[in-house]
Design a protein around this motif. Structure first.
Motif, PDB file in Angstrom:
ATOM      1  N   LEU A 132       0.825  -1.212   0.000  1.00  0.00           N
ATOM      2  CA  LEU A 132       0.000   0.000   0.000  1.00  0.00           C
ATOM      3  C   LEU A 132       0.857   1.259   0.000  1.00  0.00           C
ATOM      4  N   LEU A 133       1.946   1.238   0.803  1.00  0.00           N
ATOM      5  CA  LEU A 133       2.834   2.391   0.843  1.00  0.00           C
ATOM      6  C   LEU A 133       3.527   2.589  -0.503  1.00  0.00           C
ATOM      7  N   GLY A 134       3.854   1.471  -1.164  1.00  0.00           N
ATOM      8  CA  GLY A 134       4.451   1.581  -2.483  1.00  0.00           C
ATOM      9  C   GLY A 134       3.518   2.263  -3.473  1.00  0.00           C
ATOM     10  N   GLN A 135       2.231   1.931  -3.384  1.00  0.00           N
ATOM     11  CA  GLN A 135       1.242   2.585  -4.238  1.00  0.00           C
ATOM     12  C   GLN A 135       1.102   4.052  -3.858  1.00  0.00           C
ATOM     13  N   HIS A 136       1.136   4.323  -2.548  1.00  0.00           N
ATOM     14  CA  HIS A 136       0.983   5.697  -2.066  1.00  0.00           C
ATOM     15  C   HIS A 136       2.157   6.561  -2.532  1.00  0.00           C
ATOM     16  N   ARG A 137       3.329   5.943  -2.667  1.00  0.00           N
ATOM     17  CA  ARG A 137       4.508   6.691  -3.096  1.00  0.00           C
ATOM     18  C   ARG A 137       4.293   7.301  -4.474  1.00  0.00           C
ATOM     19  N   HIS A 138       3.679   6.546  -5.347  1.00  0.00           N
ATOM     20  CA  HIS A 138       3.415   7.076  -6.682  1.00  0.00           C
ATOM     21  C   HIS A 138       2.397   8.208  -6.629  1.00  0.00           C
ATOM     22  N   LEU A 139       1.462   8.122  -5.691  1.00  0.00           N
ATOM     23  CA  LEU A 139       0.481   9.204  -5.546  1.00  0.00           C
ATOM     24  C   LEU A 139       1.156  10.470  -5.030  1.00  0.00           C
ATOM     25  N   VAL A 140       2.029  10.306  -4.014  1.00  0.00           N
ATOM     26  CA  VAL A 140       2.728  11.464  -3.465  1.00  0.00           C
ATOM     27  C   VAL A 140       3.599  12.110  -4.532  1.00  0.00           C
ATOM     28  N   ASP A 141       4.224  11.279  -5.386  1.00  0.00           N
ATOM     29  CA  ASP A 141       5.103  11.804  -6.420  1.00  0.00           C
ATOM     30  C   ASP A 141       4.356  12.703  -7.387  1.00  0.00           C
ATOM     31  N   LEU A 154       1.854   7.980   8.446  1.00  0.00           N
ATOM     32  CA  LEU A 154       2.323   7.432   9.719  1.00  0.00           C
ATOM     33  C   LEU A 154       1.170   6.832  10.525  1.00  0.00           C
ATOM     34  N   GLU A 155       0.011   7.454  10.451  1.00  0.00           N
ATOM     35  CA  GLU A 155      -1.164   6.923  11.136  1.00  0.00           C
ATOM     36  C   GLU A 155      -1.568   5.589  10.534  1.00  0.00           C
ATOM     37  N   LEU A 156      -1.384   5.447   9.236  1.00  0.00           N
ATOM     38  CA  LEU A 156      -1.679   4.183   8.551  1.00  0.00           C
ATOM     39  C   LEU A 156      -0.798   3.070   9.117  1.00  0.00           C
ATOM     40  N   VAL A 157       0.476   3.355   9.297  1.00  0.00           N
ATOM     41  CA  VAL A 157       1.407   2.374   9.865  1.00  0.00           C
ATOM     42  C   VAL A 157       1.016   2.040  11.309  1.00  0.00           C
ATOM     43  N   ARG A 158       0.715   3.063  12.091  1.00  0.00           N
ATOM     44  CA  ARG A 158       0.344   2.835  13.491  1.00  0.00           C
ATOM     45  C   ARG A 158      -0.912   1.995  13.601  1.00  0.00           C
ATOM     46  N   ARG A 159      -1.899   2.295  12.766  1.00  0.00           N
ATOM     47  CA  ARG A 159      -3.181   1.603  12.855  1.00  0.00           C
ATOM     48  C   ARG A 159      -3.075   0.139  12.425  1.00  0.00           C
ATOM     49  N   HIS A 160      -2.287  -0.130  11.392  1.00  0.00           N
ATOM     50  CA  HIS A 160      -2.220  -1.491  10.879  1.00  0.00           C
ATOM     51  C   HIS A 160      -1.266  -2.383  11.667  1.00  0.00           C
ATOM     52  N   ARG A 240      11.308  -4.515   5.410  1.00  0.00           N
ATOM     53  CA  ARG A 240      10.787  -4.117   4.101  1.00  0.00           C
ATOM     54  C   ARG A 240       9.787  -2.978   4.250  1.00  0.00           C
ATOM     55  N   LEU A 241       8.932  -3.071   5.267  1.00  0.00           N
ATOM     56  CA  LEU A 241       7.951  -2.023   5.522  1.00  0.00           C
ATOM     57  C   LEU A 241       8.649  -0.702   5.835  1.00  0.00           C
ATOM     58  N   ALA A 242       9.662  -0.752   6.719  1.00  0.00           N
ATOM     59  CA  ALA A 242      10.382   0.475   7.065  1.00  0.00           C
ATOM     60  C   ALA A 242      11.054   1.067   5.835  1.00  0.00           C
ATOM     61  N   GLY A 243      11.624   0.210   4.997  1.00  0.00           N
ATOM     62  CA  GLY A 243      12.254   0.693   3.778  1.00  0.00           C
ATOM     63  C   GLY A 243      11.266   1.332   2.837  1.00  0.00           C
ATOM     64  N   GLU A 244      10.073   0.746   2.733  1.00  0.00           N
ATOM     65  CA  GLU A 244       9.047   1.312   1.848  1.00  0.00           C
ATOM     66  C   GLU A 244       8.554   2.646   2.388  1.00  0.00           C
ATOM     67  N   LEU A 245       8.398   2.726   3.720  1.00  0.00           N
ATOM     68  CA  LEU A 245       7.972   3.988   4.328  1.00  0.00           C
ATOM     69  C   LEU A 245       9.031   5.067   4.113  1.00  0.00           C
ATOM     70  N   ALA A 246      10.311   4.706   4.276  1.00  0.00           N
ATOM     71  CA  ALA A 246      11.395   5.663   4.051  1.00  0.00           C
ATOM     72  C   ALA A 246      11.414   6.130   2.597  1.00  0.00           C
ATOM     73  N   ALA A 247      11.184   5.196   1.671  1.00  0.00           N
ATOM     74  CA  ALA A 247      11.169   5.565   0.254  1.00  0.00           C
ATOM     75  C   ALA A 247      10.007   6.508  -0.056  1.00  0.00           C
ATOM     76  N   LEU A 248       8.869   6.244   0.576  1.00  0.00           N
ATOM     77  CA  LEU A 248       7.703   7.111   0.381  1.00  0.00           C
ATOM     78  C   LEU A 248       7.995   8.525   0.875  1.00  0.00           C
ATOM     79  N   ILE A 249       8.576   8.635   2.070  1.00  0.00           N
ATOM     80  CA  ILE A 249       8.861   9.957   2.627  1.00  0.00           C
ATOM     81  C   ILE A 249       9.950  10.654   1.814  1.00  0.00           C
ATOM     82  N   ALA A 250      10.935   9.880   1.338  1.00  0.00           N
ATOM     83  CA  ALA A 250      11.974  10.468   0.491  1.00  0.00           C
ATOM     84  C   ALA A 250      11.373  11.050  -0.781  1.00  0.00           C
TER      85      ALA A 250
END
Length: 505
Positions: A132-141, A154-160, A240-250
Motif C-alpha cells: 500500500l505504501l508503495g502505491q501511495h509513493r506514486h500518488l505522493v510523487d 504514519l497513522e496508517l502504519v500505526r493503525r495497521h 521491508r515495511l520500514a524501507g518502503e515507508l522511508a522511500a515514500l517519505i523520500a
C-alpha cells in the motif's frame, strides 16, 4: 490468514459450532475482545470477535449482538464456555445470519488467542501495508510539495501494525508523528546520534533510527524516521515495511525540495537587485511576489560554511527558516518576515537549531550573521549589508557554529583595540591612503563622502540628500574613490575594509 487457520492451530483447541466450509475461508484481518451489547463503533470489518457473553440477558440479546456483527462484516465470532455453555439462541442467531461461530475451551485464555493471531497476522499486515505504501509513493510523487500527507501515512502504519513512528528534522523537530511521544531530551539525543553519522538503522534508547535520504547525502538537511522499539528483533517483512515507508517519505521530500527550488530564482533576483543600483519601487513588486508585503517588517540572515558549499548553506537556512533562500558570492541569504516580537523568537530558535546541527558539519564551521529588523524595500539594502558584515565577524569567533547579531556589530571596535597600533595605522593607510592624499592635494571631500555613503548603506538618494548633493555628483565621487583605491563599493568585503579603516580615525 483465514478462519480455518485459527481452527488448525493446535495450541488453541477451538472447534466449529456454526459454519460451512466456504464460510471458514473468510479472510481474518484482526482480533477483538468485547462484551459490549453493540460493539459496531469499534469494528472495521474482518475481525474475529471474542466474547464471554456477559452482554446476554435473553434470546433477543443474542439476535441483536449477531446482527451488529454481521452489519460490521466481521469474519466470525468465538464464544468462551468458561462459565456456561454457548446458549442455543446464540447458535441459532449465528446460523440464521450465516455468521461462523467458534467455541473457545475454558482452559484457553482470550489473551492467548489474541497473541497468536496477531503474531500470525503481523507478516501479512506488513506485506499488505508495504504494498500500500508503495502505491501511495506514486500518488505522493504526483502531488504538490506539502507536508499534510505525512501524518496520514504514519497513522496508517500505526493503525495497521500498532507501531508508533515519527519523522524528525535534523534539528530534532517533530515533522509528523503517530503513536510515538518524544520528550525534548529524547529528540535532542536522537538528533545527535543521527547527525553523528551512525550506520542506520540503529537503536538509540530503545527506539529505532531509520534514514530517509541517500546514504551519502548531508544529514544536516535530511529528515529521519524514528520507530518505537528495537529493530534488532524485526523480521524481514518489517524491514521491508520500514524501507518502503522511508522511500515514500523520500519521494515527498524530493517534491518539497523541488517546490522550494521553484522560489529560488525570485530570491536570487531580489538579492541581485539589492546589490545593484536599484530604485526601491522596482524591488517592491518582487518582494510582494515572494510573500513580503509593502513596508512589512523583516530581517536578513546570511550563512556561510567555512569550506564553501553555498548550496548546503542554502539548504540549511531553507530547512530552519522555511523561506526561499538566495545565494550571493558563496553566502546563503534569507529575507525573513518579522511581525511583532517574532524576530526575537525566530533568531532564538535559529541559534538553538544551528547549535544542534553542529555535529553534522564534519570539519566545516557554520558562520551566521543576522541584521536588525527593517521595514520594506527602502531599508532592505542596509539590512543585507549588516547581515553580511555580521557573518564576516562570525569568522573571528572560535566556535563550530558562530552566530553574530546586529547588536554585536559594535564589538568591532573592541577587536580593533586589540590590534597593535602600527598594524592599525598600516591598515588604514593601505585602504584609505590614496583617498586621503587626493583630498589633501585637491581640497576634495572624498573621505566624508565615503563615510556618508557607508552610513547610508549604499543608498544613492539617501546619501545625496544627507550631503546636499545631486545624485550624479555623488556617483562621480564614488567612482573616483573606486578608481583611486582599486576597490569596488558594491562588494561587501571592500565595504567592510573601508568601514574599519574609517573607524581608525
Amino acid at each position: 490468514m483465514k478462519l480455518r487457520d485459527v481452527l488448525e492451530d493446535r495450541e488453541l483447541h477451538m472447534d466449529v459450532v456454526v459454519g460451512e466450509e466456504r464460510a471458514l475461508e473468510r479472510p481474518l484481518r484482526s482480533v477483538m475482545v468485547t462484551d459490549l451489547p453493540d460493539p459496531r463503533r469499534y469494528l472495521t470489518g474482518g475481525e474475529l470477535v471474542l466474547t464471554g457473553m456477559v452482554w446476554r440477558r435473553g434470546a433477543a440479546d443474542s439476535t441483536a449482538f449477531v446482527d451488529a456483527l454481521v452489519e460490521s462484516e466481521v469474519a466470525g465470532l468465538a464464544a468462551g464456555d468458561q462459565y456456561h455453555s454457548i446458549p442455543d439462541d446464540l447458535i441459532e442467531a449465528c446460523r440464521a445470519a450465516g455468521l461462523p461461530l467458534l467455541r473457545v475451551p475454558a482452559d484457553v485464555a482470550f489473551a492467548t488467542i489474541t497473541e497468536r493471531i496477531n503474531r500470525a497476522l503481523t507478516p501479512q499486515r506488513a506485506d499488505d501495508l508495504a504494498e500500500l505504501l508503495g502505491q501511495h509513493r506514486h500518488l505522493v510523487d504526483a502531488e504538490s510539495g506539502g507536508r499534510e500527507w505525512l501524518t496520514e501515512v504514519l497513522e496508517l502504519v500505526r493503525r495497521h501494525l500498532d507501531l508508533g513512528c515519527a519523522v524528525l528534522s535534523p534539528a530534532g523537530h517533530v515533522i509528523a508523528s503517530a503513536g510515538l511521544e518524544l520528550s525534548g531530551a529524547a529528540r535532542a539525543e536522537l538528533a545527535r546520534e543521527y547527525l553523528a553519522g551512525r550506520h542506520l538503522p540503529a537503536t538509540v534508547s530503545g527506539r529505532t533510527l531509520y534514514g530517509i535520504t541517500d546514504a551519502f547525502a548531508p544529514r544536516v538537511v535530511g529528515w529521519f524516521l524514528v520507530f518505537g522499539g528495537d529493530c534488532a528483533g524485526w523480521a524481514a517483512d518489517q524491514h521491508r515495511l520500514a524501507g518502503e515507508l522511508a522511500a515514500l517519505i523520500a519521494t515527498g521530500c524530493r517534491r518539497m525540495s523541488h517546490a522550494r527550488q521553484g522560489h529560488q530564482p525570485l530570491a536570487d533576483e531580489i538579492v541581485r537587485l539589492l546589490t545593484a543600483v536599484t530604485d526601491p519601487a522596482e524591488l517592491q513588486p518582487r518582494l510582494e511576489l515572494a510573500g513580503l508585503p509593502a513596508d512589512s517588517a523583516l530581517f536578513v540572515v546570511v550563512a556561510r560554511l567555512s569550506e564553501g558549499a553555498a548550496g548546503l548553506a542554502r539548504g540549511i537556512l531553507e530547512e530552519l527558516l522555511d523561506v526561499a533562500v538566495a545565494v550571493l558570492d558563496g553566502e546563503a541569504v534569507a529575507m525573513v518576515p518579522a511581525g511583532g516580537q517574532r524576530a526575537t523568537e525566530i533568531v532564538r530558535a535559529l541559534r538553538e537549531d544551528t547549535a544542534t546541527l553542529a555535529d553534522g558539519f564534519s570539519a566545516a564551521r557554520l558562520l551566521v550573521g543576522v541584521s536588525g529588523v527593517v521595514a520594506g524595500a527602502s531599508e532592505l539594502r542596509g539590512a543585507l549589508d549588516e547581515a553580511r558584515y555580521a557573518c564576516r565577524l562570525s569568522e573571528l569567533r572560535d566556535e563550530r557554529v558562530a552566530f553574530t547579531e546586529h547588536e554585536d556589530l559594535s564589538s568591532h571596535m573592541m577587536l580593533l583595540a586589540a590590534v597593535p597600533e602600527d598594524v592599525r595605522r598600516s591598515f588604514r593607510r593601505r585602504v584609505l591612503g590614496p583617498v586621503l592624499d587626493y583630498d589633501q592635494a585637491n581640497g576634495a571631500a572624498l573621505v566624508p563622502t565615503l563615510r556618508a555613503f557607508l552610513v547610508s548603506s549604499g543608498s544613492w538618494t539617501k546619501c545625496a540628500g544627507a550631503l546636499h548633493l545631486h545624485v550624479n555628483t555623488l556617483r562621480y565621487r564614488i567612482q573616483r574613490i573606486e578608481q583611486l583605491t582599486g576597490r569596488d563599493l558594491g562588494k561587501i568585503d571592500d565595504r567592510v575594509d573601508f568601514f574599519l579603516a574609517l573607524s581608525l580615525d
